[in-house]
Design an enzyme around this catalytic site. Sequence first.
Site: not given
Ligand code: 5GP
Length: 124
Positions: A35-36, A97, A110-112, A105
């Site tokens: 994750d970035i 999410n 995806h899975m964290h 977002e």
């Molecule tokens: P969500 O809120 O959709 O569950 O999580 C999206 C995740 O994607 C966030 O934890 C965010 O930091 C990560 N993310 C957003 N843009 C990028 C990117 O360009 N590269 C990577 N590796 N992760 C990203």
Amino acid sequence: MTYSYDQNNIFAKILRGEIPSKPILESEHSVAFMDIAPQKQTHILVIPRGPYRCFDHFTEEASAAEQVDFYQTVAKVAKAHGLSEAKGGEGFRIISNSGKNAHQEVPHYHMHILGGEPIGPLVQ
Ligand code: 5GP
């Protein structure tokens, strides 16, 4: 339901190699990368290669092979990074999410995987 999918979301661009990522593991149907903006010491994302927007879309339309591959990739990453208690780690949390109320977002399923330190309460 018919699901839309935005081909220009950030994870689609990562899959196409248009923006860089730090890869962890790749399988036939899934990709894992850092994750970035890590929320914990270890914060890895696992995504399917296929164009699925959210959990519902993935579980309704992905093949059994894609779904098994996805969850097996999550398990392999957790083990390879020493998070799994089965491998002497101290545990981890997986979060997905899905949709507006969950504050998803990036509209690519995806899975964290979070670990490496105590994660805290489930919802803060
Ligand atoms: P969500 O809120 O959709 O569950 O999580 C999206 C995740 O994607 C966030 O934890 C965010 O930091 C990560 N993310 C957003 N843009 C990028 C990117 O360009 N590269 C990577 N590796 N992760 C990203």
